[in-house]
Design an enzyme around this catalytic site. Structure first.
Site, PDB file in Angstrom:
ATOM      1  N   TYR A 166       0.800  -1.235   0.000  1.00  0.00           N
ATOM      2  CA  TYR A 166       0.000   0.000   0.000  1.00  0.00           C
ATOM      3  C   TYR A 166       0.827   1.278   0.000  1.00  0.00           C
ATOM      4  O   TYR A 166       0.265   2.360  -0.150  1.00  0.00           O
ATOM      5  CB  TYR A 166      -0.944   0.010   1.213  1.00  0.00           C
ATOM      6  CG  TYR A 166      -1.999  -1.058   1.137  1.00  0.00           C
ATOM      7  CD1 TYR A 166      -3.103  -0.916   0.303  1.00  0.00           C
ATOM      8  CD2 TYR A 166      -1.887  -2.229   1.870  1.00  0.00           C
ATOM      9  CE1 TYR A 166      -4.072  -1.906   0.211  1.00  0.00           C
ATOM     10  CE2 TYR A 166      -2.843  -3.232   1.788  1.00  0.00           C
ATOM     11  CZ  TYR A 166      -3.929  -3.062   0.953  1.00  0.00           C
ATOM     12  OH  TYR A 166      -4.865  -4.048   0.859  1.00  0.00           O
ATOM     13  N   LEU A 167       2.129   1.172   0.188  1.00  0.00           N
ATOM     14  CA  LEU A 167       2.962   2.369   0.256  1.00  0.00           C
ATOM     15  C   LEU A 167       3.804   2.508  -1.001  1.00  0.00           C
ATOM     16  O   LEU A 167       4.571   1.609  -1.347  1.00  0.00           O
ATOM     17  CB  LEU A 167       3.874   2.300   1.487  1.00  0.00           C
ATOM     18  CG  LEU A 167       3.161   2.238   2.834  1.00  0.00           C
ATOM     19  CD1 LEU A 167       4.172   2.115   3.960  1.00  0.00           C
ATOM     20  CD2 LEU A 167       2.278   3.454   3.039  1.00  0.00           C
TER      21      LEU A 167
END
Length: 596
Positions: free
Chosen positions: A554-555
């Site tokens: 997600y990053l």
């Protein structure tokens, strides 16, 4: 010249850049034992795919060659002294029944084997592989004795641990030979790693949490179950002798090499490329570019769903409130489920029983409290103060409903994502999760990193920022089994270091000669103590938080890369070797001034 990191057009979220020749990788040879491996790696290329023109929106490859999957070895029957007993009497089992009985015997001492649903599912599926005679005779699970199987497989495991060095080396070489033949493919003429080229062996399904299908038999996958995807001009891999493939396709719009259907859940299973491959890297890059693109649209989208809180259409109101939660809490959208799936939910599949409404609570107004099982059966417990229209809508949504009724009964994830795609091309509920996670990391790193920090202090700041994301995304884990022992060891080291510092201070006071030496030693000891105290804080803070999940999924990795370059932190302190290979595109692309 590297391509600039910019938002790209809707048509293709992967930056187009000029072509560049593939560079050769020459790893450092650290020991004599690694020379052979190094020579092999010298010849392997690193594909700088992110600096090439892209193939188009849907085309993933031009040419594709591979050797197919590796199947697990056939079942080998247990020795004659390993017996199965039914009602205290020895009973010889057929080969199929014996194999499945062994699956249960292997896990006899594990918690899952004690659960009623596990035992019921196992026994039901086991009876299906028995002969008709065995089915007539073996009718009661509680009369079955699997202890010989358990002892045998435990002994086998111990023997593997005690295996002579020569035997371990032989097995290692066999595995390396398999990897060399089956673990790579050629895509557009470039050698790429395959992620999972071995077909999973048969066994018993575990599932996450209290899955209703736990204990069911995962049957052996044969060539007849498998669809092969390969280039039109490539040689189709040979199936095992006596078998044939389910089919062969030449679909260059997908990235899988082989697929089959899982007999437990009915879902598709795939052989895919390794995360460090071009196809996986492109997918990552596109994902983060779409999330970055959301920055330009998020204010408009928030304004629109806020207006929809007061729509005359109750379905539109439900969609607006669900999107509000997805945006503010980074909730997953949640898929429609059947009765035979685990009782896990996302935003769209929340039930009335999963929320509690309080007009006032702990000094806050309009409080919504959540308590439900999310993905992987991880419990989500949280409460937040919401806007008044959201609270009033929720009161209407739950009115006259039973606890097990759907909260958003007029909303489906597919409908929500179709609506989102109309607001911005490529936008789904998951993009909000990626956007908010990456945005949180960027903001926290900017806030927590200060001039003059040491490397350990900077890393502590990074982990705190990452922790904020993990909390937002509800990435939890159980505390490690050895956590208390590890903390006790750390605290013991701290006590010892404090004792040495105390002694060093006394020596520094009592001895004027060589005082600079004493001061230097004192500074070193105090720095070491500082590091140990940071470790204690980080261990305690991250005890039940899984930092790796958000970092990998997600990053935007360019945030971490830029932070490392700006603050002179070695990239290997943030990403492991495997992760650096996966995010090579980000490492090459992002400069110290990159911002999500």
């Amino acid at each position: 010249m590297r391509p600039k990191s910019k938002l790209v057009s809707n048509k293709n979220p992967v930056v187009k850049a000029r072509k560049r020749k593939v560079s050769q990788v020459t790893p450092k040879v650290e020991t004599s034992s690694s020379r052979k491996k190094a020579k092999t790696e010298d010849k392997e290329e690193r594909w700088i795919w992110w600096e090439e023109d892209q193939l188009g929106d849907r085309i993933r490859w031009r040419t594709l060659q591979h050797n197919g999957p590796v199947f697990p070895p056939p079942y080998k029957r247990v020795p004659a002294n390993v017996k199965f007993y039914y009602y205290g009497r020895e009973k010889k089992l057929s080969e199929n029944a014996e194999e499945v009985a062994g699956f249960y015997g292997r896990i006899l001492d594990q918690e899952c084997a004690t659960k009623d649903i596990f035992k019921y599912n196992f026994f039901t599926d086991w009876r299906e592989v028995m002969t008709s005679k065995e089915r007539k005779e073996i009718t009661d699970f509680h009369k079955c004795d699997f202890r010989d199987f358990h002892a045998y497989y435990k002994e086998q495991a111990e023997e593997r641990k005690m295996m002579p060095k020569e035997e371990k080396l032989r097995i290692k070489e066999e595995n390396e030979a398999l990897t060399h033949k089956y673990g790579f493919c050629l895509i557009d003429g470039h050698k790429q790693k395959i992620g999972n080229f071995k077909i999973e062996p048969p066994g018993l399904f575990r599932g996450r949490g209290e899955h209703p299908k736990m204990g069911k038999l995962k049957r052996r996958i044969e060539a007849e179950d498998i669809l092969i995807n390969i280039g039109k001009k490539a040689k189709v891999p040979e199936p095992p002798e006596g078998h044939s493939w389910k089919g062969v396709v030449h679909d260059n719009t997908v990235s899988w090499l082989a697929c089959w259907t899982d007999n437990i859940l009915g879902s598709k299973k795939y052989i895919m490329l390794n995360p460090c491959s071009k196809l996986r890297g492109e997918k990552d890059w596109q994902k983060y570019e779409i999330a970055r693109k959301l920055k330009a649209h998020v204010a408009r989208i928030r304004s629109e769903y806020t207006q929809d809180f007061r729509s005359k259409d109750m379905g539109v109101r439900q969609r607006a409130v669900a999107l509000y939660f997805i945006d503010k809490l980074a909730l997953r959208s949640g898929n429609e489920k059947g009765e035979d799936t685990a009782d896990t939910v996302g935003c769209c599949s929340l039930k009335v029983k999963h929320i509690k409404l309080d007009k006032e609570k702990d000094g806050r107004k309009y409080v919504v409290s959540f308590d439900f099982l999310g993905k992987d059966s991880i419990r989500y417990v949280n409460s937040m103060s919401v806007e008044k229209p959201v609270f009033e809508n929720l009161q209407k949504f739950v009115k006259n409903k039973q606890l097990d009724d759907e909260l958003f009964d007029l909303l489906k994830p597919s409908t929500l994502n179709k609506y989102l795609n109309g607001l911005m091309k490529g936008l789904t509920a998951k993009v909000f999760r990626t956007y908010n996670a990456s945005k949180t990391l960027q903001e926290q790193l900017d806030l927590l990193t200060k001039e003059g920090m040491s490397i350990p202090e900077k890393l502590a700041a990074y982990n705190r920022a990452n922790r904020m994301v993990a909390i937002l995304c509800n990435h939890q884990r159980t505390a490690p089994k050895n956590f208390d022992i590890s903390m006790a060891n750390l605290k013991s080291k701290i006590d010892e270091k404090c004792k040495l510092i105390k002694e060093a201070k006394k020596e520094a006071k009592s001895t004027e000669e060589n005082s600079s030496k004493h001061n230097k030693r004192l500074i070193q000891l105090e720095e070491q103590l500082k590091k140990l105290n940071l470790q204690v804080t980080e261990k305690e803070e991250n005890k039940t938080i899984a930092l790796g999940t958000s970092k990998l999924n997600y990053l935007d990795p360019r945030i971490s890369v830029a932070w490392c370059k700006k603050w002179d932190v070695p990239i290997e302190k943030i990403f492991s070797k495997t992760q650096r290979d996966r995010f090579r595109w980000a490492i090459e692309m992002a400069g110290p001034d990159f911002k999500f």
